[in-house]
Write a protein that holds these residues in place. Structure first.
Motif, PDB file in Angstrom:
ATOM      1  N   VAL A 100      38.845  65.330  29.099  1.00 59.92           N
ATOM      2  CA  VAL A 100      38.543  64.147  29.106  1.00 59.92           C
ATOM      3  C   VAL A 100      39.610  63.770  28.932  1.00 59.92           C
ATOM      4  CG1 VAL A 100      38.821  61.786  27.452  1.00 59.92           C
ATOM      5  CG2 VAL A 100      36.986  63.127  27.501  1.00 59.92           C
ATOM      6  N   ASN A 101      40.667  63.852  29.755  1.00 56.16           N
ATOM      7  CA  ASN A 101      42.020  63.538  29.697  1.00 56.16           C
ATOM      8  C   ASN A 101      42.739  61.894  30.256  1.00 56.16           C
ATOM      9  OD1 ASN A 101      44.670  62.788  31.137  1.00 56.16           O
ATOM     10  ND2 ASN A 101      44.655  65.132  31.414  1.00 56.16           N
ATOM     11  N   VAL A 102      43.105  61.173  28.769  1.00 55.73           N
ATOM     12  CA  VAL A 102      43.675  59.656  29.219  1.00 55.73           C
ATOM     13  C   VAL A 102      44.269  59.742  30.036  1.00 55.73           C
ATOM     14  CG1 VAL A 102      44.736  58.078  27.334  1.00 55.73           C
ATOM     15  CG2 VAL A 102      43.437  60.108  26.311  1.00 55.73           C
ATOM     16  N   GLY A 103      45.544  60.273  30.217  1.00 56.89           N
ATOM     17  CA  GLY A 103      45.820  59.597  31.560  1.00 56.89           C
ATOM     18  C   GLY A 103      44.990  59.488  32.581  1.00 56.89           C
ATOM     19  N   VAL A 104      44.405  61.027  33.232  1.00 53.74           N
ATOM     20  CA  VAL A 104      43.788  60.141  34.262  1.00 53.74           C
ATOM     21  C   VAL A 104      42.336  59.100  33.792  1.00 53.74           C
ATOM     22  CG1 VAL A 104      41.688  60.996  35.769  1.00 53.74           C
ATOM     23  CG2 VAL A 104      43.956  62.692  34.570  1.00 53.74           C
ATOM     24  N   ALA A 145      48.845  63.301  38.283  1.00 49.78           N
ATOM     25  CA  ALA A 145      47.175  63.281  37.246  1.00 49.78           C
ATOM     26  C   ALA A 145      47.260  63.535  36.823  1.00 49.78           C
ATOM     27  CB  ALA A 145      46.682  62.315  38.958  1.00 49.78           C
ATOM     28  N   GLY A 146      47.237  65.205  37.030  1.00 50.99           N
ATOM     29  CA  GLY A 146      46.641  66.172  35.597  1.00 50.99           C
ATOM     30  C   GLY A 146      47.613  66.220  34.729  1.00 50.99           C
TER      31      GLY A 146
END
Length: 245
Positions: free
Chosen positions: A78-82, A244-245
């Motif tokens: 889980v990546n909050v920004g993505v 995005a990454g």
């Protein structure tokens, strides 16, 4: 045309696309009712692919290497920004889907009420979740599919349901899926000229029913100009945007 420096640029690519367009238009305009007219795009893609294969080369190596899908092949994280980015993209996808629903309903005098719209959006979300679990990409209500409905004249929900079941089953036969994936891009580009053109003018046709008061004009004008302007953002500005990454 393809990309400069690549094989078959530009003439084989261009001719393949033109052949696809001509065949599709011919079947749609002069084909008799039934499979000839309704399958116009399919026949055009087949003819265009054969034409491309004769003048060029189609690589089938990916078909031989195709493997069965796996559950979460890329792992889980889980990546909050993505997540935030995808949420914004999904809101756009919902707006696009609602527009497509309204357009299709108008062709047959149907009404898209809140219940039917919610059902469509819910199905879209479930499809995204299930698809990504086996390594697929999130999907949306692609305008190409709306163009196919207009081109074939087949708008039955039951036909769509059966085709969806067949598509899911084909997912367990990856070699068939890759066989479709090797269709040359110029041929697909030729087919999308027909599809996107029909969708664009269907939208124009639909706009005649809109009451163009100040609110609707502003609502349409601002995103329209911003969208065009975003195509010409300076390179130094886009370089400042985070990845995005």
């Amino acid at each position: 045309f393809g990309t400069a420096g690549t094989a078959y640029y530009p003439w084989v690519n261009l001719l393949s696309a033109v052949i696809t367009i001509v065949v599709a238009a011919g079947f749609m305009l002069f084909g008799k009712k039934g499979l000839m007219k309704r399958g116009a795009l399919l026949w055009a893609i087949i003819v265009g692919t054969i034409f491309y294969a004769i003048l060029g080369h189609i690589d089938f190596s990916s078909v031989a290497k195709a493997k069965l899908p796996k559950i979460m092949p890329y792992g889980f994280g889980v990546n909050v920004g993505v997540v935030i980015l995808m949420l914004l993209a999904y809101l756009h996808s919902v707006s696009e889907a609602l527009g497509m629903y309204s357009l299709i309903a108008g062709w047959d005098g149907q009404q898209v009420d809140e219940h039917r719209a919610n059902g469509g959006i819910f199905g879209l979300a479930v499809g995204n979740i299930v698809g990504t679990l086996v390594g697929g990409c999130p999907t949306t209500t692609y305008p190409e599919n709306v163009g196919i409905i207009r081109a074939t004249g087949v708008g039955s929900r039951f036909a769509t349901l059966v085709m969806g079941i067949i598509a899911i089953l084909l997912g367990f036969f990856p070699k068939l899926g890759m066989l479709i994936a090797v269709i040359p891009l110029p041929v697909l580009n030729g087919a999308t000229v027909i599809l996107f053109g029909m969708i664009a003018f269907s939208g124009v046709q639909h706009l005649k029913d809109v009451e163009w008061d100040d609110m609707n004009v502003i609502t349409a004008a601002v995103p329209y100009i911003i969208a065009i302007g975003c195509m010409f953002l300076p390179a130094d500005f886009t370089a400042m945007l985070p990845s995005a990454g």
